[in-house]
Write a protein that holds these residues in place. Structure first.
Motif, PDB file in Angstrom:
ATOM      1  N   GLY A 108      24.787 154.055  63.415  1.00  0.00           N
ATOM      2  CA  GLY A 108      24.521 154.016  64.847  1.00  0.00           C
ATOM      3  C   GLY A 108      23.049 153.800  65.118  1.00  0.00           C
ATOM      4  O   GLY A 108      22.458 152.818  64.654  1.00  0.00           O
ATOM      5  N   THR A 111      20.468 154.570  60.416  1.00  0.00           N
ATOM      6  CA  THR A 111      21.371 154.520  59.268  1.00  0.00           C
ATOM      7  C   THR A 111      20.682 155.097  58.040  1.00  0.00           C
ATOM      8  O   THR A 111      19.445 155.114  57.948  1.00  0.00           O
ATOM      9  CB  THR A 111      21.818 153.073  58.974  1.00  0.00           C
ATOM     10  N   GLU A 147      23.180 157.203  69.739  1.00  0.00           N
ATOM     11  CA  GLU A 147      24.266 157.945  69.101  1.00  0.00           C
ATOM     12  C   GLU A 147      24.196 157.764  67.581  1.00  0.00           C
ATOM     13  O   GLU A 147      24.166 156.639  67.089  1.00  0.00           O
ATOM     14  CB  GLU A 147      25.608 157.444  69.635  1.00  0.00           C
ATOM     15  N   THR A 149      26.238 158.716  64.144  1.00  0.00           N
ATOM     16  CA  THR A 149      27.503 159.238  63.603  1.00  0.00           C
ATOM     17  C   THR A 149      27.327 159.625  62.141  1.00  0.00           C
ATOM     18  O   THR A 149      26.512 159.032  61.409  1.00  0.00           O
ATOM     19  CB  THR A 149      28.617 158.183  63.710  1.00  0.00           C
ATOM     20  N   THR A 151      29.513 160.341  58.549  1.00  0.00           N
ATOM     21  CA  THR A 151      30.795 160.067  57.885  1.00  0.00           C
ATOM     22  C   THR A 151      30.736 160.514  56.428  1.00  0.00           C
ATOM     23  O   THR A 151      29.807 160.120  55.705  1.00  0.00           O
ATOM     24  CB  THR A 151      31.126 158.564  57.933  1.00  0.00           C
ATOM     25  N   GLN A 173      37.004 158.207  58.534  1.00  0.00           N
ATOM     26  CA  GLN A 173      36.643 158.351  59.941  1.00  0.00           C
ATOM     27  C   GLN A 173      35.373 159.191  60.073  1.00  0.00           C
ATOM     28  O   GLN A 173      35.089 160.055  59.242  1.00  0.00           O
ATOM     29  CB  GLN A 173      37.792 159.019  60.709  1.00  0.00           C
ATOM     30  N   LYS A 174      34.613 158.929  61.137  1.00  0.00           N
ATOM     31  CA  LYS A 174      33.414 159.727  61.370  1.00  0.00           C
ATOM     32  C   LYS A 174      33.800 161.187  61.595  1.00  0.00           C
ATOM     33  O   LYS A 174      34.853 161.493  62.166  1.00  0.00           O
ATOM     34  CB  LYS A 174      32.628 159.194  62.551  1.00  0.00           C
ATOM     35  N   ALA A 176      31.310 163.614  62.693  1.00  0.00           N
ATOM     36  CA  ALA A 176      30.451 164.251  63.700  1.00  0.00           C
ATOM     37  C   ALA A 176      29.588 163.184  64.361  1.00  0.00           C
ATOM     38  O   ALA A 176      29.327 162.130  63.781  1.00  0.00           O
ATOM     39  CB  ALA A 176      29.577 165.325  63.065  1.00  0.00           C
ATOM     40  N   THR A 177      29.155 163.482  65.599  1.00  0.00           N
ATOM     41  CA  THR A 177      28.283 162.572  66.353  1.00  0.00           C
ATOM     42  C   THR A 177      27.156 163.377  66.977  1.00  0.00           C
ATOM     43  O   THR A 177      27.379 164.448  67.553  1.00  0.00           O
ATOM     44  CB  THR A 177      29.062 161.842  67.462  1.00  0.00           C
ATOM     45  N   GLN A 179      24.111 163.093  69.784  1.00  0.00           N
ATOM     46  CA  GLN A 179      23.502 162.332  70.871  1.00  0.00           C
ATOM     47  C   GLN A 179      21.999 162.610  70.839  1.00  0.00           C
ATOM     48  O   GLN A 179      21.552 163.735  71.084  1.00  0.00           O
ATOM     49  CB  GLN A 179      24.093 162.740  72.214  1.00  0.00           C
TER      50      GLN A 179
END
Length: 432
Positions: A108, A111, A147, A149, A151, A173-174, A176-177, A179
Motif C-alpha cells: 500500500g 512496501t 493505507e 496492509t 499480510t 489475505q491481508k 491487518a490495515t 491508516q
C-alpha cells in the motif's frame, strides 16, 4: 414520597452523559487501539533432509494499530492459532525447545518485509499433539501517509537447533490495515525493523585424527592379567528414526583377567561431537554386542550408564566406556571385534551394524563351563592379544579409572524437529 425531577436536573444529567461520551470518543481517537484480524492459508513445510515435507493449514491473528502517523514506529504481533502440522508420533518435544520466526509483507502506502520472531517458549508437546508456537513480534516505522496492509508470509520453526521452513501455497489475505496520517519525521523509503534471526546450529569441532596406538600380540602367559587391543576403524551402517546413515568410528577393546573370565572395556576413542541441543541427564544410553570369533563363537554384551549430568548445547557429550564380562567357551586363539552398536536417546533408538568385521583384540582362551561357544553371553572371556600391564589397571589405554569419554563418536547429538529425532554422524576431535 416520590422525589420530583425538575427539567433543570434532566438537562444537567444529559449534559454530563454527553460530556462523558465525548471524552470517551476523544480518548478512543487518542489511543488508536490495536486491531486483531485472523487469516488462514494452505502451507507447505520443508524440514531438514530425511524427513518428509508437510502440507497443512496455518491460522494466525495479526495485531497492529488501526491508526498512526508518519514517523511512528508501531509494534506488530503475529499469534499462531494453528500451525501447519502436529508433532509426529515419534518423540515428545520438551518445554522451551521450539522458536518461530517469520515475515509479514507490508503493502500500500509503503512496501517491505517485516521480520518477526518469538521467544523459545512452549509447554511440553507430546507425540501427536498440536504444535504450540509462541507469539512473534516485530516493529515497522511508518514512512508515508495512506493505507498500509499487513499480510502473513513465510515462517520458520526452529526446534532444538534444526529448522523447518514453511511457505504459503496460495495467495494470503491481508491480516491487518494501518491508516497512516501525515506527520513529521518520515523517511522516503520503507524501513521495517527486523528482529534478530535464530542463532545458527552449533558446528561440530573437528581436528585431524591421530594414528591408532600400536598393538603388541601377547601369548597370555603365566601371570598376565591385562590385555590391550588395537584401535580399529569400524565402518558402521546405521538405522535411525529418519533413515539410513553411515559413519566410521575408531574403537578399541581391552580386557582384564578376572578368574576364568575377562572384564571387557570398549572405548570409542575419537570422533567427538559437540551437542547441538541441550540433552537432559539420563537420556543417552549406549550398548554393543562384541563379536567373538576364531576358536570361540558368540557375542558379549557391553554397555555404559546413561549420562549422569545434563549436556548443554555446544559442549561434548559425556559417555563412559562400555563394559561387560567375557567367559570363554572354547580353548584356542579367539578374537574380539566391535559388533552391533545400539544408542537409545530421548525415547528413540538408533542401531548401527559394522559393514565389515575389524578385530581389535586376540586372546589365547581356555574354555569355561557355560562359556560363549556357539551362542551369546553376558559374561565371557579369553585373552591373548595386547600388552601386559599391572594387575591394578589397564596399561597404555589412557583410562585407568574407566572415566567418561567426551563422546561416543557416532552420535553427533540429537536434534529434534517437530518430534523427529535426527542423528548426524560426523568426525570430530580426539578425546584422549
Amino acid at each position: 414520597m416520590r422525589r420530583r425531577v425538575t427539567p433543570a436536573r434532566r438537562t444537567g444529567a444529559a449534559g454530563t452523559a454527553l460530556l462523558l461520551g465525548s471524552a470517551g470518543i476523544l480518548l478512543g481517537l487518542a489511543a488508536a487501539p490495536a486491531q486483531a484480524a485472523q487469516v488462514s492459508f494452505a502451507t507447505h513445510c520443508v524440514p531438514p533432509a530425511g524427513i518428509s515435507p508437510v502440507d497443512g493449514t496455518t491460522e494466525v491473528a495479526v495485531t497492529a494499530p488501526a491508526t498512526a502517523k508518519v514517523g511512528d514506529t508501531v509494534d506488530i504481533v503475529w499469534k499462531f492459532l494453528q500451525a501447519a502440522s502436529k508433532n509426529p508420533d515419534i518423540i515428545d518435544l520438551p518445554a522451551n525447545s521450539v522458536q518461530p520466526s517469520g515475515v509479514l509483507k507490508a503493502a500500500g502506502a509503503q512496501t517491505g518485509d517485516i521480520d518477526l520472531q518469538g521467544p523459545r517458549q512452549n509447554p511440553p508437546i507430546p507425540k501427536g499433539a498440536p504444535m504450540v508456537l509462541s507469539d512473534m513480534k516485530g516493529t515497522l516505522k511508518l514512512t508515508a501517509p495512506g493505507e498500509v496492509t499487513l499480510t502473513p508470509d513465510a515462517y520458520t520453526v526452529n526446534a532444538m537447533s534444526t529448522d523447518t521452513k514453511c511457505t504459503p501455497k496460495e495467495t494470503v489475505q491481508k491480516a491487518a490495515t494501518i491508516q497512516v496520517t501525515a506527520g513529521g519525521g518520515g523517511s522516503p523509503s520503507p524501513s521495517p525493523s527486523p528482529s534478530p534471526s535464530p542463532s545458527p546450529s552449533p558446528s561440530p569441532s573437528t581436528s585431524a585424527p591421530t594414528s591408532p596406538a600400536p598393538s603388541t600380540s601377547a601369548s597370555g602367559g603365566s601371570g598376565q592379567t591385562v590385555f590391550t587391543g588395537k584401535e580399529v576403524q569400524v565402518p558402521y551402517a546405521c538405522k535411525t528414526p529418519i533413515g539410513d546413515k553411515s559413519a566410521t568410528s575408531p574403537v578399541q577393546i581391552n580386557a582384564r583377567k578376572n578368574g576364568g573370565s575377562y572384564d571387557l572395556i570398549v572405548q570409542f576413542k575419537k570422533s567427538v561431537m559437540d551437542s547441538p541441543v541441550d540433552i537432559p541427564k539420563d537420556s543417552v544410553k549406549p550398548s554393543m554386542e562384541v563379536v567373538v570369533g576364531g576358536a570361540d563363537k558368540g557375542t558379549v554384551h557391553v554397555e555404559g550408564p546413561t549420562n549422569a549430568q545434563p549436556v548443554k548445547s555446544g559442549t561434548p557429550i559425556e559417555i563412559p566406556d562400555l563394559t561387560g564380562t567375557y567367559k570363554p567357551g572354547a580353548s584356542g586363539t579367539s578374537t574380539l571385534a566391535p559388533g552391533v552398536l545400539t544408542i537409545k536417546a530421548l525415547g528413540t533408538t538408533t542401531t548401527c551394524t559394522p559393514a565389515k568385521s575389524e578385530v581389535s583384540l586376540t586372546l589365547d582362551t581356555t574354555g569355561q563351563p557355560g562359556g560363549t561357544a556357539g551362542g551369546t553371553s553376558s559374561s565371557g572371556g579369553t585373552a591373548a592379544g595386547g600388552t601386559t600391564g599391572d594387575a591394578g589397571g589397564l596399561a597404555d589405554t589412557g583410562s585407568t579409572t574407566h572415566g567418561p569419554l567426551k563422546a561416543l563418536g557416532l552420535v553427533a547429538g540429537t536434534a529434534i524437529l517437530l518430534g523427529a529425532a535426527v542423528f548426524t554422524f560426523m568426525p570430530g576431535r580426539r578425546t584422549r
